[in-house]
Write a protein that holds these residues in place. Structure first.
Motif, PDB file in Angstrom:
ATOM      1  N   ARG A   1     -56.453  10.752 -29.480  1.00  0.00           N
ATOM      2  CA  ARG A   1     -56.948  11.432 -28.282  1.00  0.00           C
ATOM      3  C   ARG A   1     -56.176  12.708 -27.954  1.00  0.00           C
ATOM      4  NH1 ARG A   1     -58.552   7.222 -23.606  1.00  0.00           N
ATOM      5  NH2 ARG A   1     -56.826   5.870 -24.248  1.00  0.00           N
ATOM      6  N   GLY A   2     -55.020  12.894 -28.573  1.00  0.00           N
ATOM      7  CA  GLY A   2     -54.282  14.140 -28.455  1.00  0.00           C
ATOM      8  C   GLY A   2     -53.955  14.569 -27.043  1.00  0.00           C
ATOM      9  N   ARG A   3     -53.446  13.627 -26.249  1.00  0.00           N
ATOM     10  CA  ARG A   3     -53.085  13.962 -24.873  1.00  0.00           C
ATOM     11  C   ARG A   3     -51.569  14.150 -24.751  1.00  0.00           C
ATOM     12  NH1 ARG A   3     -55.307   9.099 -21.683  1.00  0.00           N
ATOM     13  NH2 ARG A   3     -54.472   8.061 -23.516  1.00  0.00           N
TER      14      ARG A   3
ATOM     15  N   PHE B   1     -47.943  14.007 -30.913  1.00  0.00           N
ATOM     16  CA  PHE B   1     -48.237  12.998 -29.899  1.00  0.00           C
ATOM     17  C   PHE B   1     -48.012  11.587 -30.453  1.00  0.00           C
ATOM     18  CE2 PHE B   1     -51.360  16.334 -28.183  1.00  0.00           C
ATOM     19  CZ  PHE B   1     -50.356  16.912 -27.406  1.00  0.00           C
ATOM     20  N   ALA B   2     -48.351  11.373 -31.728  1.00  0.00           N
ATOM     21  CA  ALA B   2     -48.084  10.075 -32.368  1.00  0.00           C
ATOM     22  C   ALA B   2     -46.579   9.831 -32.445  1.00  0.00           C
ATOM     23  CB  ALA B   2     -48.697  10.047 -33.765  1.00  0.00           C
ATOM     24  N   LEU B   3     -45.819  10.891 -32.748  1.00  0.00           N
ATOM     25  CA  LEU B   3     -44.366  10.796 -32.811  1.00  0.00           C
ATOM     26  C   LEU B   3     -43.789  10.385 -31.456  1.00  0.00           C
ATOM     27  CD1 LEU B   3     -41.538  11.340 -34.045  1.00  0.00           C
ATOM     28  CD2 LEU B   3     -41.879  13.760 -33.455  1.00  0.00           C
ATOM     29  N   GLN B   4     -44.275  11.000 -30.392  1.00  0.00           N
ATOM     30  CA  GLN B   4     -43.795  10.669 -29.055  1.00  0.00           C
ATOM     31  C   GLN B   4     -44.069   9.203 -28.724  1.00  0.00           C
ATOM     32  OE1 GLN B   4     -45.949  13.624 -26.805  1.00  0.00           O
ATOM     33  NE2 GLN B   4     -44.240  15.069 -26.810  1.00  0.00           N
ATOM     34  N   ALA B   5     -45.259   8.732 -29.087  1.00  0.00           N
ATOM     35  CA  ALA B   5     -45.603   7.334 -28.818  1.00  0.00           C
ATOM     36  C   ALA B   5     -44.737   6.388 -29.637  1.00  0.00           C
ATOM     37  CB  ALA B   5     -47.080   7.094 -29.118  1.00  0.00           C
TER      38      ALA B   5
END
Length: 203
Positions: free
Chosen positions: A64-66, A106-110
């Protein structure tokens, strides 16, 4: 009937014993269904929901790229990212390095935000089976390898921002993006393995 078998078949006491034995077997089976099998099946299903939601939290942030996707409550992540179609499609995109930088970030942050959750969820995987536990350990390792890149992003001069999604040697994020791409690809591949276990068991 003069035979012993005939005598047994016509004997009222024997009939009563067989009838009571059959009722006992049926009662024991019903008891097993309601006391053991159904609660255990429900617990296993609920456990898979928790573990699947953890996996989906990283893939959902990527999908979702938020900007604040890593802050999405685990109960509200989109688990459609665990479908076979989605996973295979994005496995191909990642293999061909056709993914832009921001979704990877964003995947890295999650992954960084959820790493400890993945570690603490290991007992849940153990409760399913040794096979699930082993696969979850592999997944923890892949999440860790992705999360280790958090905070090491190279600085990008404003005049080079337009290059971050190109293959240009002048792209200051070229190597960093490639590493994130590879680590997320590994996680997607292991998620496919994990989902395969669930599919096979339910089938």
């Amino acid at each position: 009937m003069d035979t012993n078998v005939g005598y047994l078949l016509t004997n009222e006491s024997f009939k009563r014993i067989v009838s009571e034995l059959c009722l006992s077997i049926v009662a024991a089976y019903v008891f097993y269904l309601f006391i053991d099998f159904m609660p255990r099946a429900t617990a296993e299903r609920d456990t898979r929901v928790v573990l699947d939601s953890l996996l989906a939290s990283i893939l959902d942030a990527y999908s979702r790229g938020r900007v604040f996707g890593h802050e999405t409550p685990i109960s509200h992540v989109d688990k459609s990212v665990l479908s076979e179609r989605w996973l295979c499609e994005h496995k191909t995109l990642l293999k061909n390095e056709k993914v832009k930088f921001l979704p990877l970030k964003f995947a890295l942050q999650a992954a960084d935000s959820r790493l400890e959750d993945f570690r603490h969820a290991l007992p849940l995987a153990v409760s399913l089976s040794p096979k699930h536990a082993m696969q979850w350990l592999v997944i923890i390792d892949k999440v860790r390898l992705l999360a280790e890149n958090y905070g090491s992003q190279p600085e990008v001069p404003e005049e080079q921002m337009c290059l971050v999604d190109t293959d240009s040697d002048d792209n200051p994020l070229k190597l960093y993006k490639s590493v994130l791409n590879f680590r997320l690809l590994e996680l997607v591949e292991q998620t496919i393995e994990w989902r395969g276990y669930t599919t096979n068991e339910n089938g």
